[in-house]
Structure formats: structure tokens, C-alpha cells
Design a protein around this motif. Sequence first.
Motif, short mmCIF file in Angstrom:
data_model
loop_
_atom_site.label_atom_id
_atom_site.label_comp_id
_atom_site.label_asym_id
_atom_site.label_seq_id
_atom_site.Cartn_x
_atom_site.Cartn_y
_atom_site.Cartn_z
N ARG A 1 -15.78 -43.14 -22.98
CA ARG A 1 -15.08 -42.31 -23.96
C ARG A 1 -15.46 -40.84 -23.85
N ALA A 2 -16.50 -40.53 -23.05
CA ALA A 2 -16.92 -39.13 -22.89
C ALA A 2 -16.56 -38.58 -21.52
N LEU A 3 -15.70 -39.27 -20.77
CA LEU A 3 -15.43 -38.86 -19.39
C LEU A 3 -14.22 -37.94 -19.24
N ALA A 4 -13.10 -38.29 -19.85
CA ALA A 4 -11.87 -37.54 -19.62
C ALA A 4 -12.07 -36.06 -19.96
N ALA A 5 -11.52 -35.20 -19.10
CA ALA A 5 -11.53 -33.75 -19.25
C ALA A 5 -12.88 -33.11 -18.94
N GLN A 6 -13.83 -33.88 -18.39
CA GLN A 6 -15.11 -33.32 -18.00
C GLN A 6 -15.03 -32.66 -16.63
N GLU A 7 -15.80 -31.59 -16.46
CA GLU A 7 -15.97 -30.98 -15.14
C GLU A 7 -17.08 -31.71 -14.41
N VAL A 8 -16.88 -31.99 -13.13
CA VAL A 8 -17.87 -32.70 -12.32
C VAL A 8 -18.10 -31.95 -11.01
N LEU A 9 -19.18 -32.34 -10.33
CA LEU A 9 -19.45 -31.85 -8.98
C LEU A 9 -19.53 -33.03 -8.03
N ILE B 1 -18.58 -29.70 -4.39
CA ILE B 1 -17.17 -29.41 -4.63
C ILE B 1 -16.86 -29.70 -6.10
N PRO B 2 -16.35 -28.73 -6.83
CA PRO B 2 -16.03 -28.97 -8.25
C PRO B 2 -14.77 -29.81 -8.40
N GLY B 3 -14.72 -30.53 -9.49
CA GLY B 3 -13.55 -31.32 -9.81
C GLY B 3 -13.42 -31.49 -11.31
N ILE B 4 -12.28 -31.98 -11.75
CA ILE B 4 -12.02 -32.23 -13.16
C ILE B 4 -11.54 -33.66 -13.32
N ILE B 5 -12.19 -34.39 -14.23
CA ILE B 5 -11.69 -35.74 -14.53
C ILE B 5 -10.43 -35.57 -15.36
N ARG C 1 -6.63 -44.46 -27.60
CA ARG C 1 -7.14 -45.40 -26.60
C ARG C 1 -8.17 -44.71 -25.71
N VAL C 2 -9.33 -45.38 -25.52
CA VAL C 2 -10.30 -44.91 -24.53
C VAL C 2 -9.84 -45.42 -23.16
N VAL C 3 -9.61 -44.52 -22.25
CA VAL C 3 -9.10 -44.89 -20.93
C VAL C 3 -10.24 -45.47 -20.10
N PRO C 4 -10.11 -46.73 -19.61
CA PRO C 4 -11.16 -47.30 -18.75
C PRO C 4 -11.36 -46.44 -17.51
N TYR C 5 -12.62 -46.38 -17.04
CA TYR C 5 -12.92 -45.49 -15.92
C TYR C 5 -12.10 -45.84 -14.68
N GLN C 6 -11.72 -47.13 -14.55
CA GLN C 6 -10.96 -47.53 -13.36
C GLN C 6 -9.60 -46.82 -13.31
N GLU C 7 -9.10 -46.41 -14.46
CA GLU C 7 -7.80 -45.74 -14.51
C GLU C 7 -7.91 -44.22 -14.39
N LEU C 8 -9.12 -43.71 -14.53
CA LEU C 8 -9.31 -42.26 -14.44
C LEU C 8 -9.28 -41.80 -12.98
N TYR C 9 -8.97 -40.54 -12.79
CA TYR C 9 -9.04 -39.97 -11.45
C TYR C 9 -9.55 -38.53 -11.56
N ILE C 10 -10.07 -38.05 -10.44
CA ILE C 10 -10.67 -36.71 -10.40
C ILE C 10 -9.79 -35.80 -9.55
N ASP C 11 -9.49 -34.65 -10.10
CA ASP C 11 -8.65 -33.66 -9.43
C ASP C 11 -9.54 -32.54 -8.91
N CYS C 12 -9.69 -32.47 -7.58
CA CYS C 12 -10.48 -31.39 -6.96
C CYS C 12 -9.58 -30.30 -6.38
N GLY C 13 -8.26 -30.47 -6.52
CA GLY C 13 -7.33 -29.51 -5.96
C GLY C 13 -6.80 -29.88 -4.59
N PHE C 14 -7.26 -31.02 -4.05
CA PHE C 14 -6.77 -31.45 -2.73
C PHE C 14 -5.31 -31.90 -2.84
N SER C 15 -4.57 -31.68 -1.78
CA SER C 15 -3.17 -32.09 -1.76
C SER C 15 -2.95 -33.36 -0.95
#
Length: 367
Positions: A94-102, A111-115, A130-144
Motif C-alpha cells: 500500500r506504500a509502493l504506488a507513486a514512489q521514486e526508486v533507483l 537509474i531513477p524510476g517511478i512506480i 483498492r491496494v494494487v498488488p505488487y504483481q500488477e505494478l510496474y516501474i517507468d524509467c522512461g525507456f521506450s
Amino acid sequence: MQDRIRRWMEELMMIPGLSGFEGSVRRYIRAELKEMGIESRTDMLGNLIATIEGNVELPSVMLIAHMDQLGLIVRKIEASGMIRAERVGGVPERALAAQEVLLSVGQGFNIPGIIANKSHHATTPEEKYRVVPYQELYIDCGFSSAAEALKAGVNVGTPIVYAPNVVELQGGRIGGTSVDDRAACAVMLELAKATREIFTLPTIHLVFSVQEEFNLRGAVTAAQVLQPDICIQLDLALATDTPDMGQRGDVRLGAGPVMSMFSFHGRGTLNGCIPHPALVQLFQTTADEEKINLQRSAHIGALTETSYVQLVGKGVASIDMGFPARYTHSALEVCDLADLEGLTKLLVAALKRIEGGLSLDRDEYFE
């Protein structure tokens, strides 16, 4: 003392070190120990161990603080370049979405990324709470594309941590990433400095351990080699002074170090620690004589490396000592510098009191 602890803790909090990938943290601590004239060694698992020789007639002591932090690890790279991840340690979904990660791709390069968090304008009423299960989350690093991610060094198995952060709050309180357990690593460094100036101590093994967040792996290996008589583990204690935690106990930020009287995981790994009565008496007596307020905790839902270390060899007299911390395992944990200073002073004073008369024979204590 407090200024040194602050510097060490804040510098350590800014170093990524997922469980199993603690190398940068280890190199920093080794360099700080060397600056004090203390040599250290690394075992096969990655633990950093510094031994300060003392009176061999006294019980030997192993102190532990873990270097690693929880986080994620790359599971899959989508064709679009988005990153899917597995959790490493008790990461709260429940604390993962919208977090900045490395994403640590090696040689100190991150490389920085955003959940990703689905746009509010497109969120349906059913999704709102709804708390999104981690399996459904993805990280956006800007890659195409996946090829672009691979070219940048991202691959399956790449470690991911919350973006390192230090927030200086009011009243000597520090917030940020990996307070668990970089604050205790800073205490251990201050303890190393203090023990260099005392000559009537037992042999002390300072163990900066690895893979604690990955089911308490590292310290057991160190204990099997060192065969200590006593183990003192340094970690956080759950602060209960916020509106959502009051029913859990009476541990307050800024009220001093904490002695754990009972810990039990209660799910999954059914492990915990009930401290040895000699050590409970040692720390309580020391705190009383030194006029250090010593808080007590008893809780279910967390455990430390003493769960396993206490079972090594003929058994190791073990206790968990710690500092109050709020919002544990989130991207922004909070502790109080005064508690870290108090914990350090208590440890130094208690180590001085480990004399030949300290008996670890349980039959001499009322239980």
C-alpha cells in the motif's frame, strides 16, 4: 557524539544497499573503521566483521547491525520498456504506488524510476480504495523498449530500492530511507570509536550483517565462526506514539533506547526471541545507574537475527536492543537522534560491566 552519529547515519542512508547487494555500504563502513585504526574482514556471505580483542577470561560479545535494506528486484522487462518487480523483504504494497526508486545497475551507477500510479482521472470507483498488488505494478524509467532498458544495464535481477532520501525534521528527528538499519550501523561506528578508548572490556565482535531483510541470513554465518557467548542485536523498535499505534505498546520517540522483552513473527517464519535474563538484568541495572531512560517492548509481527543466532552452537545468550522508529519499512521512516545517542551510551556502559562475575547460568535467575 550526536553530530557524528547524524553524519554517519545520513551518509549511510544515501547509499543504496538492497539485501544481497550491500557492497557500497560495506565499503563505506570499512573505510570509516580503517580511519579509526580498526581493521575489518568480509566473509563469504558479505558480512563485515571487526574484532576488538579484550580480556579472554570474560564472555565474548557479538554486536550486530544489518547493512542491507528492503526493496525490489527486476522480474521482467516488458516489450514497452516498463519494469515488473518482485519484493525483497517486507515491502508494504500500500506504500509502493507513486514512489521514486533507483535501479542499481552496477559500478555505483543508478537509474531513477517511478512506480506507476494510474491517473486519477481514469480511476474507477471500484479502484479508488483498492491496494494494487505488487504483481500488477510496474516501474517507468522512461525507456521506450526492452532493448533500450537492457542497453542501459537493466536486466532480470537488477536491485531496486526506494530513492535515497534524508529529511531533517524538528527536534533532532530524522526521516528518510533505510533508517532501518543504517541508524544502528551509525551507532556501531560510534561504539567502535568508544571501545578504542577503553581497555578493560571483553572481546567484542562488531558484525555489520547482510541479508537481514531476506529472512535473517547473514548473522548466522558470522555467529557460527565467531562462537560468541553473548549476542546483542541493534535494530529499530516499533514506536507506538502515533494515533494508529497506541494499542501496540508504550514506546515513544525521544524517550530513550528500547529493550525487547519478547518478539515473535507470528506468520510465515515462526521465529522470535525471548532475551536471556542475565542480559535483561545487565541492561536494566546499567540504565538505572547511568540514569538512562530504558523503554521496553513486546510485540508480534517482527523479528531480528537473534531468532537464529541464539541457536548457534551450545546456544548464545541473546537480546535485542534498539531505538524507537516510526513508519517502518516505508520509504520514509523516522527516528530521534537523542535515542541513538542514549543507546550508544547504554551499550558502552553495559559492556564495561561485563566482568568475570557476570554469570550466564540461567539457574541463577528467576524466570
